[in-house]
Write a protein that holds these residues in place. Structure first.
Motif, PDB file in Angstrom:
ATOM      1  N   LEU A  29       1.046  -1.395  -0.207  1.00  0.00           N
ATOM      2  CA  LEU A  29      -0.069  -0.059   0.201  1.00  0.00           C
ATOM      3  C   LEU A  29       0.957   1.099   0.436  1.00  0.00           C
ATOM      4  O   LEU A  29       0.589   2.274  -0.911  1.00  0.00           O
ATOM      5  CB  LEU A  29      -1.295  -0.060   1.404  1.00  0.00           C
ATOM      6  CG  LEU A  29      -2.253  -0.875   1.209  1.00  0.00           C
ATOM      7  CD1 LEU A  29      -2.565  -1.002   2.785  1.00  0.00           C
ATOM      8  CD2 LEU A  29      -3.134  -0.924  -0.114  1.00  0.00           C
ATOM      9  N   TRP A  30       2.000   1.185   0.985  1.00  0.00           N
ATOM     10  CA  TRP A  30       2.963   2.799   0.440  1.00  0.00           C
ATOM     11  C   TRP A  30       3.674   2.740  -0.330  1.00  0.00           C
ATOM     12  O   TRP A  30       3.820   3.887  -0.789  1.00  0.00           O
ATOM     13  CB  TRP A  30       3.160   2.177   1.957  1.00  0.00           C
ATOM     14  CG  TRP A  30       2.723   2.555   3.681  1.00  0.00           C
ATOM     15  CD1 TRP A  30       2.776   2.559   4.436  1.00  0.00           C
ATOM     16  CD2 TRP A  30       3.011   4.418   3.752  1.00  0.00           C
ATOM     17  NE1 TRP A  30       2.073   2.738   5.069  1.00  0.00           N
ATOM     18  CE2 TRP A  30       2.293   3.964   4.831  1.00  0.00           C
ATOM     19  CE3 TRP A  30       3.129   5.986   2.772  1.00  0.00           C
ATOM     20  CZ2 TRP A  30       2.101   5.431   5.372  1.00  0.00           C
ATOM     21  CZ3 TRP A  30       3.047   7.109   3.564  1.00  0.00           C
ATOM     22  CH2 TRP A  30       2.462   6.607   4.619  1.00  0.00           C
ATOM     23  N   ALA A  31       4.198   1.482  -1.137  1.00  0.00           N
ATOM     24  CA  ALA A  31       4.466   1.323  -2.120  1.00  0.00           C
ATOM     25  C   ALA A  31       3.671   2.133  -3.853  1.00  0.00           C
ATOM     26  O   ALA A  31       4.447   2.553  -4.166  1.00  0.00           O
ATOM     27  CB  ALA A  31       5.092   0.218  -2.654  1.00  0.00           C
ATOM     28  N   ILE A  32       2.484   1.545  -3.759  1.00  0.00           N
ATOM     29  CA  ILE A  32       1.027   1.929  -4.580  1.00  0.00           C
ATOM     30  C   ILE A  32       1.290   3.688  -4.150  1.00  0.00           C
ATOM     31  O   ILE A  32       0.909   4.814  -4.715  1.00  0.00           O
ATOM     32  CB  ILE A  32       0.532   1.398  -4.445  1.00  0.00           C
ATOM     33  CG1 ILE A  32       0.573  -0.353  -4.781  1.00  0.00           C
ATOM     34  CG2 ILE A  32      -0.752   1.921  -5.356  1.00  0.00           C
ATOM     35  CD1 ILE A  32      -0.344  -1.017  -4.472  1.00  0.00           C
ATOM     36  N   ALA A  33       1.354   4.004  -3.109  1.00  0.00           N
ATOM     37  CA  ALA A  33       1.114   5.438  -2.276  1.00  0.00           C
ATOM     38  C   ALA A  33       1.933   6.288  -3.570  1.00  0.00           C
ATOM     39  O   ALA A  33       2.645   7.560  -3.450  1.00  0.00           O
ATOM     40  CB  ALA A  33       0.560   5.536  -1.389  1.00  0.00           C
ATOM     41  N   GLY A  34       3.745   5.809  -2.780  1.00  0.00           N
ATOM     42  CA  GLY A  34       4.207   6.631  -3.047  1.00  0.00           C
ATOM     43  C   GLY A  34       4.600   6.753  -4.747  1.00  0.00           C
ATOM     44  O   GLY A  34       4.914   8.064  -5.094  1.00  0.00           O
ATOM     45  N   ALA A  35       4.298   5.852  -5.518  1.00  0.00           N
ATOM     46  CA  ALA A  35       4.951   5.165  -6.738  1.00  0.00           C
ATOM     47  C   ALA A  35       3.613   6.589  -7.673  1.00  0.00           C
ATOM     48  O   ALA A  35       3.643   7.694  -8.306  1.00  0.00           O
ATOM     49  CB  ALA A  35       4.359   4.264  -7.075  1.00  0.00           C
ATOM     50  N   VAL A  36       2.361   6.992  -6.718  1.00  0.00           N
ATOM     51  CA  VAL A  36       1.066   7.687  -6.905  1.00  0.00           C
ATOM     52  C   VAL A  36       1.939   9.634  -6.716  1.00  0.00           C
ATOM     53  O   VAL A  36       1.590  10.138  -7.419  1.00  0.00           O
ATOM     54  CB  VAL A  36      -0.320   7.318  -6.459  1.00  0.00           C
ATOM     55  CG1 VAL A  36      -1.140   8.439  -6.852  1.00  0.00           C
ATOM     56  CG2 VAL A  36      -0.910   6.067  -6.975  1.00  0.00           C
ATOM     57  N   ALA A  37       2.375   9.534  -5.882  1.00  0.00           N
ATOM     58  CA  ALA A  37       2.158  10.399  -5.050  1.00  0.00           C
ATOM     59  C   ALA A  37       3.648  10.976  -6.211  1.00  0.00           C
ATOM     60  O   ALA A  37       3.450  12.579  -6.980  1.00  0.00           O
ATOM     61  CB  ALA A  37       2.868  10.899  -3.990  1.00  0.00           C
ATOM     62  N   PHE A  38       4.408  10.134  -6.899  1.00  0.00           N
ATOM     63  CA  PHE A  38       5.872  10.561  -6.999  1.00  0.00           C
ATOM     64  C   PHE A  38       5.095  10.936  -8.592  1.00  0.00           C
ATOM     65  O   PHE A  38       6.146  11.930  -9.424  1.00  0.00           O
ATOM     66  CB  PHE A  38       6.974   9.917  -7.385  1.00  0.00           C
ATOM     67  CG  PHE A  38       7.554   9.839  -5.669  1.00  0.00           C
ATOM     68  CD1 PHE A  38       8.383  10.882  -5.440  1.00  0.00           C
ATOM     69  CD2 PHE A  38       8.032   8.512  -4.990  1.00  0.00           C
ATOM     70  CE1 PHE A  38       9.172  11.202  -4.065  1.00  0.00           C
ATOM     71  CE2 PHE A  38       9.060   9.264  -4.087  1.00  0.00           C
ATOM     72  CZ  PHE A  38       8.989   9.976  -3.521  1.00  0.00           C
TER      73      PHE A  38
END
Length: 104
Positions: A26-35
């Protein structure tokens, strides 16, 4: 030799590993979307790669959980064949239990 009550009290780390893999995914997906929103494609790619690793780990953990518990021998069954003097790692005793001649 087996001692204590390991088979009775053992707990599988798979559930906590499943939770941690899900949390990381979940955090990796959120990070990818944020970046991606910020315009940093290199960091987004790194987060996406981490999300792939976390997803693969999650799939493996769920597969192991669905396989269920495996056979665990009782307390009276050793986990390996007992050493009957055949494998003397330190070179101290022979098969008859006598001290070996170390040549010193």
């Amino acid at each position: 030799m087996r001692t204590g009550n390991e088979p009775l009290q053992a707990r599988s780390p798979l559930k906590i590993r499943c939770g941690l893999a899900l949390w990381g995914l979940l955090w990796a997906i959120a990070g990818a979307v944020a970046f991606i929103d910020v315009g940093r494609p290199e960091w987004a790619a790194a987060c996406a790669a981490l999300a792939v690793v976390a997803a693969a780990d999650l799939v493996m953990v769920i597969r192991h959980i669905r396989q269920g518990p495996h056979y665990q021998p009782g307390k009276d069954i050793p986990p390996y064949a007992p050493d009957r003097g055949r494998n003397d790692a330190f070179g101290i005793r022979n098969a008859a239990g006598r001290r070996r001649n170390s040549g010193r």
